[in-house]
Motif scaffolding. Structure first.
Motif, short mmCIF file in Angstrom:
data_model
loop_
_atom_site.label_atom_id
_atom_site.label_comp_id
_atom_site.label_asym_id
_atom_site.label_seq_id
_atom_site.Cartn_x
_atom_site.Cartn_y
_atom_site.Cartn_z
N PHE A 38 0.99 -1.17 -0.68
CA PHE A 38 0.43 0.06 0.18
C PHE A 38 0.73 1.01 -0.63
N GLU A 40 3.43 1.98 -1.50
CA GLU A 40 4.17 2.23 -2.55
C GLU A 40 3.13 2.82 -3.58
N ASP A 41 2.18 1.78 -3.09
CA ASP A 41 0.97 2.55 -4.42
C ASP A 41 0.38 3.79 -4.15
N LYS A 44 2.88 6.36 -5.92
CA LYS A 44 2.20 6.69 -6.96
C LYS A 44 1.50 7.54 -7.23
N LEU A 45 0.61 7.39 -5.97
CA LEU A 45 -0.62 7.86 -6.06
C LEU A 45 -0.49 9.82 -6.25
N PHE A 77 -6.46 3.83 -10.44
CA PHE A 77 -6.16 1.69 -9.99
C PHE A 77 -5.70 1.27 -10.54
N LEU A 81 -2.02 0.56 -10.87
CA LEU A 81 -1.60 -0.36 -9.85
C LEU A 81 -2.15 -1.37 -9.92
N TYR A 83 -5.63 -3.18 -10.25
CA TYR A 83 -7.00 -3.34 -9.50
C TYR A 83 -7.83 -3.69 -10.38
N SER A 109 -7.17 -6.53 -5.94
CA SER A 109 -6.74 -6.66 -6.81
C SER A 109 -6.43 -8.36 -6.48
N LYS A 112 -2.84 -9.07 -5.98
CA LYS A 112 -1.82 -8.02 -4.89
C LYS A 112 -1.76 -8.85 -3.60
#
Ligand code: SF4
Lengths: 266, 169
Positions: A38, A40-41, A44-45, A77, A81, A83, A109, A112
Motif C-alpha cells: 500500500f 508503494e501504491d 505512485k498515487l 488504479f 496499480l 486493481y 486486486s 496483490k
C-alpha cells in the motif's frame, strides 16, 4: 481461524441498545506506511493526484480524493496499480450532517491480494462522473445508487431506475425517507391499478402488526366462529371440515376412525 | 338376450349414479383445479413441495400451469412487492372464469413482517381473495387443506350462473 471470544452476557445492558444517539466507535486507522504494498501504491498515487487523506483500515487502503478526479484515479488504479475489479460502488447519506453524499468505490486486486477503497464527497445538488467506461460493473451499481439514493451521475449511457419502478417518487435509502413510505408510496399500487378515485373504496393500509379486533367490519376474525361478510358475530361454532356432512359425490368420505396415527417414522 | 330384469334405480344394479348436472359440473371443476404457478418468495418452496411426490398435488387434480389462460386458481405464494402488483392484477384478469385465489402465507395475507414501503400490505388490496392461508411459511399439508376447502366452496356454488363479481375489500 477462530473468532475472538467476547463475553456477551450483559450485552443487552450496553448503552448501544438503549441510547438512540450512541455513535459506534470507528475501527482504528493505521498509517499507509505500515503496509509495504500500500505504501508503494500510495507513493505512485500521490505523484499524480491530490489526495485529501489516506489510511489503512481493517487491512484495506482507504484513499479520499476530490470528486472531480474520480475517473482518473480509478483508471490509474486499474492500469497502473493493478486493481482490475470494482466489487462495489455506492453512496452514504450524510445529508443531514454535512449536506453531502459520500461515494465509495471498493476495488480488488487478485495479484496483490489487496483491497482498496476510494472515497469522495459530493454535494446533493452536484453530480459525479460515471466510471462505467473504466469498470463495467459500475453500470448497474451507478443506476442503483441513482435509484435508491438520488445521486446524480453524469455521462452514464442509461441512467434510469434499476430497482424501484420507473414512476416511483423519492429515493428510499435516504435517511429521511420514511420506512413505511411516503404518501405516494403507500398508495402506489392502488393509484396505478385502479386510479386515485379508488383510494376511498380500498382504504388505507393496515400497518399495525399487533392489531387485534375481534369485531372488525368483516366479522370473520374469530377462528372457529366465522360468520359471512357483514353479519353479526355469533357464538355458533362453524363447521370447517373439508367435506360436506352428507359426503361428496364419487369421493370416499374420510373417517377419522379409519386413519392410523404413526408414532414413529417408518 | 338376457332374461333377467335389472333394477336400474337400485344402488349397484348397474354402474349408474344419479345426480344433477350442476353437481356433476362442479364436482369436475373442483377436482381439476389447475393452479397458476405464482411463487413470489419463500412460500413458493412450500408450494413446490406440495406439488412434488411426497405431498403430491396431482391426486387432487391440481396441476401447476405456467399460463394464466390454462389456470383457474391462483396461489399467491409469497411477498408481493408494489412493483409487481400491477402484473399480478394483469395475470388475474387474464385468467378465464371461473377463477379463484388462494392467498398463501402471512406476506400475501397482510404484508407479514415486511412492514415497509415496498410491500403490498395484503394482496386483497388488488385482487379478490377466496381463501386466506395463515402461516410463515404454511406447510404443504396446510396448502392441501386450503385446496380442499376451496373444493368444498366450489361444490357449493352453482355451475351455470356467472360468477358473482367478488368484492375487493
Ligand atoms: S409468509 Fe413467510 S415464508 Fe411466506 S413469503 Fe412471507 S416470509 Fe416467506
Amino acid at each position: 481461524m477462530m473468532r475472538e471470544y467476547k463475553d456477551r452476557k450483559n450485552v443487552q445492558k450496553k448503552s448501544y441498545y438503549t441510547d438512540r444517539f450512541y455513535v459506534v466507535p470507528s475501527i482504528p486507522k493505521e498509517s499507509v506506511e505500515s503496509d509495504e504494498i500500500f505504501a508503494e501504491d500510495f507513493k505512485k498515487l500521490k505523484e499524480h493526484f491530490k489526495i485529501k487523506e489516506a489510511y489503512i483500515q481493517r487491512g484495506q487502503l482507504v484513499v479520499i480524493i476530490n470528486p472531480e478526479d474520480n475517473k482518473e484515479v480509478l483508471k490509474f488504479f486499474r492500469d497502473e496499480l493493478d486493481y482490475p475489479f470494482l466489487s462495489e460502488l455506492s453512496a452514504n447519506d450524510y445529508l443531514a450532517k454535512d449536506g453531502e453524499f459520500e461515494i465509495f468505490y471498493q476495488l480488488l486486486s487478485l495479484n496483490k491480494r489487496k483491497r482498496a477503497r476510494v472515497k469522495c464527497r459530493i454535494k446533493e445538488s452536484s453530480a459525479i462522473e460515471s466510471v462505467y467506461t473504466i469498470y463495467k460493473s459500475a453500470d448497474w451499481a451507478e443506476r442503483e445508487m441513482f435509484d435508491l439514493m438520488g445521486v446524480n451521475v453524469n455521462n452514464h449511457y442509461n441512467l434510469k431506475r434499476l430497482i424501484m419502478p420507473d414512476d416511483w417518487e423519492g429515493h428510499p435509502l435516504r435517511k429521511t425517507y420514511p420506512l413505511q413510505g411516503d404518501e405516494a408510496a403507500q398508495w402506489y399500487e392502488v393509484d396505478k391499478i385502479f386510479g386515485k378515485e379508488y383510494r376511498d373504496i380500498i382504504g388505507p393500509e393496515q400497518r399495525d402488526p399487533a392489531r387485534v379486533d375481534r369485531k372488525d367490519t368483516k366479522n370473520f376474525v374469530r377462528i372457529g366462529h366465522e360468520v359471512p361478510y357483514g353479519e353479526k358475530p355469533s357464538d355458533k361454532k362453524t363447521h370447517t371440515d373439508y367435506q360436506e356432512e352428507d359426503g361428496v359425490f364419487f369421493i370416499d368420505e374420510f373417517k377419522k376412525s379409519n386413519s392410523k396415527v404413526l408414532n414413529t417414522r417408518r | 338376450m338376457a332374461q333377467h330384469k335389472v333394477n336400474y334405480l337400485q344402488d349397484s344394479g348397474l354402474p349408474i349414479a344419479l345426480t344433477t348436472v350442476d353437481k356433476l359440473v362442479q364436482w369436475g371443476r373442483s377436482n381439476s383445479l389447475w393452479a397458476l404457478t405464482y411463487g413470489l418468495a419463500c412460500c413458493a418452496i412450500e408450494m413446490m413441495a406440495s406439488g412434488a411426490s411426497r405431498y403430491d398435488f396431482d391426486r387432487f387434480g391440481t396441476i401447476f400451469r405456467a399460463s394464466p389462460r390454462q389456470a383457474e386458481v391462483m396461489i399467491i405464494a409469497g411477498t408481493l412487492t408494489k412493483k409487481h402488483a400491477e402484473f399480478t392484477r394483469r395475470l388475474y384478469d387474464q385468467m378465464a372464469e371461473p377463477k379463484w385465489v388462494i392467498s398463501m402465507g402471512s406476506c400475501a395475507n397482510t404484508g407479514g413482517m415486511f412492514n415497509t414501503y415496498s410491500t403490498v400490505q395484503g394482496v386483497d388490496r388488488i385482487i379478490p381473495v377466496d381463501i386466506y392461508l395463515p402461516g410463515c411459511a404454511p406447510r404443504p399439508e396446510t396448502l392441501q387443506y386450503a385446496v380442499m376447502m376451496l373444493q368444498k366452496k366450489i361444490r357449493k356454488e352453482s355451475a351455470f350462473q356467472k360468477q358473482k363479481p367478488k368484492r375487493l375489500v
